[in-house]
Design an enzyme around this catalytic site. Structure first.
Site, PDB file in Angstrom:
ATOM      1  N   THR A 121       0.696  -1.110  -0.241  1.00  0.00           N
ATOM      2  CA  THR A 121      -0.306   0.187  -0.623  1.00  0.00           C
ATOM      3  C   THR A 121       0.995   1.169   0.055  1.00  0.00           C
ATOM      4  OG1 THR A 121      -0.144   0.220   2.634  1.00  0.00           O
ATOM      5  CG2 THR A 121      -1.656  -1.307   1.451  1.00  0.00           C
ATOM      6  N   CYS A 122       0.512   2.203   0.127  1.00  0.00           N
ATOM      7  CA  CYS A 122       0.838   3.535   0.074  1.00  0.00           C
ATOM      8  C   CYS A 122       2.491   3.699   1.123  1.00  0.00           C
ATOM      9  CB  CYS A 122      -0.040   4.520  -0.133  1.00  0.00           C
ATOM     10  SG  CYS A 122      -1.088   5.278   1.051  1.00  0.00           S
ATOM     11  N   GLU A 127      -7.926   3.076  10.869  1.00  0.00           N
ATOM     12  CA  GLU A 127      -8.705   3.269   9.163  1.00  0.00           C
ATOM     13  C   GLU A 127      -9.239   1.880   9.237  1.00  0.00           C
ATOM     14  OE1 GLU A 127      -6.922   2.845   6.388  1.00  0.00           O
ATOM     15  OE2 GLU A 127      -5.328   1.684   7.157  1.00  0.00           O
ATOM     16  N   PRO A 128     -10.185   2.358   8.075  1.00  0.00           N
ATOM     17  CA  PRO A 128     -10.654   0.669   7.217  1.00  0.00           C
ATOM     18  C   PRO A 128     -10.625   0.483   5.997  1.00  0.00           C
ATOM     19  CG  PRO A 128     -12.297   2.766   6.744  1.00  0.00           C
ATOM     20  CD  PRO A 128     -11.296   2.861   7.884  1.00  0.00           C
ATOM     21  N   GLN A 157      -7.678  -3.510   2.221  1.00  0.00           N
ATOM     22  CA  GLN A 157      -6.044  -4.329   0.962  1.00  0.00           C
ATOM     23  C   GLN A 157      -5.952  -5.118   1.736  1.00  0.00           C
ATOM     24  OE1 GLN A 157      -4.424  -0.394   2.569  1.00  0.00           O
ATOM     25  NE2 GLN A 157      -4.801   0.503   0.989  1.00  0.00           N
ATOM     26  N   GLY A 162      -6.928  10.021  -9.758  1.00  0.00           N
ATOM     27  CA  GLY A 162      -6.942   8.533  -9.573  1.00  0.00           C
ATOM     28  C   GLY A 162      -8.781   8.814  -9.174  1.00  0.00           C
ATOM     29  N   ALA A 163      -9.007   7.267  -9.112  1.00  0.00           N
ATOM     30  CA  ALA A 163     -11.060   7.075  -8.885  1.00  0.00           C
ATOM     31  C   ALA A 163     -10.311   6.281  -8.638  1.00  0.00           C
ATOM     32  CB  ALA A 163     -11.096   6.849 -10.233  1.00  0.00           C
ATOM     33  N   GLY A 164     -10.052   5.243  -7.785  1.00  0.00           N
ATOM     34  CA  GLY A 164      -9.599   4.178  -6.092  1.00  0.00           C
ATOM     35  C   GLY A 164     -10.480   4.282  -5.050  1.00  0.00           C
ATOM     36  N   THR A 223      -9.346   5.625  -2.248  1.00  0.00           N
ATOM     37  CA  THR A 223      -8.335   6.246  -1.435  1.00  0.00           C
ATOM     38  C   THR A 223      -9.715   8.231  -1.854  1.00  0.00           C
ATOM     39  OG1 THR A 223      -6.503   5.210  -1.172  1.00  0.00           O
ATOM     40  CG2 THR A 223      -6.640   7.867  -0.807  1.00  0.00           C
TER      41      THR A 223
END
Length: 421
Positions: A49-50, A112-113, A118, A187-189, A191
């Site tokens: 992940t980030c 955080e959910p 992920q 982006g459109a994910g 997040t």
């Protein structure tokens, strides 16, 4: 076999390192295949992940170095540099770490959910790449059950916060009235979807969503009264954007210094608030050197995140207790499975000796030998064969003064005899 968790995260590595170690979606299957092919690795899953890249493996003894060396080779990063910021956990500590990750206790934003989703994606990819065997399959399923219990029984998920929430919270501190601001989301994910919803709730009505796939951008923008644009239209959209928040999986930056500089001139140098949530970064770091640009990365959100963390600490303490119970249960089940393997081996050995002695007895009977003598010989022979190896082991234990082994043998082998008296 050893359960190993090895990785880096936002606490141990700067963003410059994290983006070099991150796995893009197109790399995961290849990575899992290579990782699973290492001589000492039996099962593998990759979470990237980030804020973290973590490998979960079932390995033979001393398999950790093989995994670390592979990660270094895959990303062309010197092993020494990776070692300085990598952490590793084994067995119970590894299971505990995975459960803490799943419920958001190890996240930049406590509780955080997003991370659970992920993690489920990472599990599914590993399954499809045949990286999972019985051990990791059971561990992930148990982890998901613990995460569900934590979400249900504690307040860890109340007042949802995330990196997306922290970014919007920071924007609200900079702009007196968000309803007058225009936002460009790249982006459109998941997040960016969270960012869009938080911005909308904060009063932002002028919203543009840029994405490689316009259809996905249209779906998100349309639900919030915004407009969808392509990545090629970003330079023009920058002219009217007061807020720019980006989170894509692009391997190279989308916003360069030159593009932003040109937009600033057309904006007559009205300030722009930018947040780059992506790893690898979507916005060139040099953009932050421009006057009238306020650029933040995920690492810069720490102050906002720490404030949220304090509000969730009580729920986190409750979650830790549930996780500890979950780890103990996982240990218990694993020990039972381990004992089952030993029991099967012992029974198989005993049955083999029985079959051999029985066959010899039947052959003697077929030759006409006295049945009583054959039975007595069978009993004597079977007893000697069954007790031969334990007797040698007990003598060796006595010679080495291994009292604990002698006591264990007495409990295992004589408990029935004692009950009979």
């Amino acid at each position: 076999m050893t359960l190993l968790a090895l990785g880096i995260n936002h606490r141990t590595a700067a963003i410059e390192v994290r983006e070099r170690v991150a796995f893009g979606p197109s790399q995961l299957t290849t990575a899992l295949t290579e990782l699973r092919a290492l001589p000492r690795v039996r099962e593998a899953a990759v979470l990237s992940t980030c804020n973290r890249t973590e490998l979960y493996c079932i390995t033979e003894a001393d398999g950790e170095q093989d995994v670390l060396d592979w990660l270094s080779r895959f990303h062309a990063l010197p092993t020494e540099e990776l070692t300085r910021c990598a952490y590793h956990y084994v067995d119970g500590d590894a299971a505990r770490h995975l459960m803490r990750v799943a419920v958001g206790l190890d996240s930049m934003v406590l509780g955080e959910p997003q991370i659970l989703g992920q993690l489920k994606d990472a599990y599914q990819v590993a399954r499809e790449a045949q990286g999972l065997g019985g051990e990791l399959e059971r561990l992930f399923q148990h982890t998901f059950a613990v995460a569900k219990q934590v979400r249900t029984e504690t307040g860890i998920g109340e007042n949802p916060v995330s990196v997306a929430y922290a970014a919007v919270s920071l924007a609200s501190r900079i702009f007196d009235d968000l309803s007058r601001a225009s936002a460009l989301l790249i982006g459109a994910g998941e997040t960016i979807e969270l960012v869009a919803r938080h911005l909308h709730e904060a009063g932002v009505r002028k919203l543009s969503v840029a994405n490689r796939t316009r259809e996905r951008a249209s779906h998100l923008a349309g639900s919030l009264g915004g407009v969808a644009i392509s990545l090629d239209e970003i330079p023009e959209a920058l002219e009217g954007a007061d807020i720019v928040i980006s989170s894509t999986a692009a391997p190279l930056p989308i916003l360069g210094k030159g593009m932003v500089e040109r937009a600033l001139k057309r904006r007559r140098h009205r300030p722009v608030f930018m947040v780059d949530i992506a790893v690898p970064r979507d916005i060139e770091p040099e953009v932050g050197d421009l006057s009238d640009i306020f650029l933040y990365t995920v690492d810069d959100l720490q102050e906002v995140i720490e404030e949220n963390r304090r509000h969730r600490q009580v729920a986190a303490d409750q979650a830790e207790a549930l996780i500890e119970h979950g780890v103990n249960h996982w240990h218990h089940e694993r020990r039972i499975r381990s004992a089952g393997e030993v029991i099967r081996d012992v029974r198989s050995h005993g049955e083999r000796l029985r079959d051999e002695a029985q066959q010899q007895a039947l052959e003697r009977l077929a030759r006409g030998e006295d049945a009583e003598k054959v039975v007595r010989r069978l009993a004597h022979q079977l007893t000697n064969r069954l007790l031969h190896q334990p007797t040698l082991a007990l003598r060796s234990a006595a010679a080495e003064e291994r009292q604990e082994l002698l006591e264990a043998a007495s409990e295992l082998l004589l408990s029935d005899a004692e009950q009979g008296h």
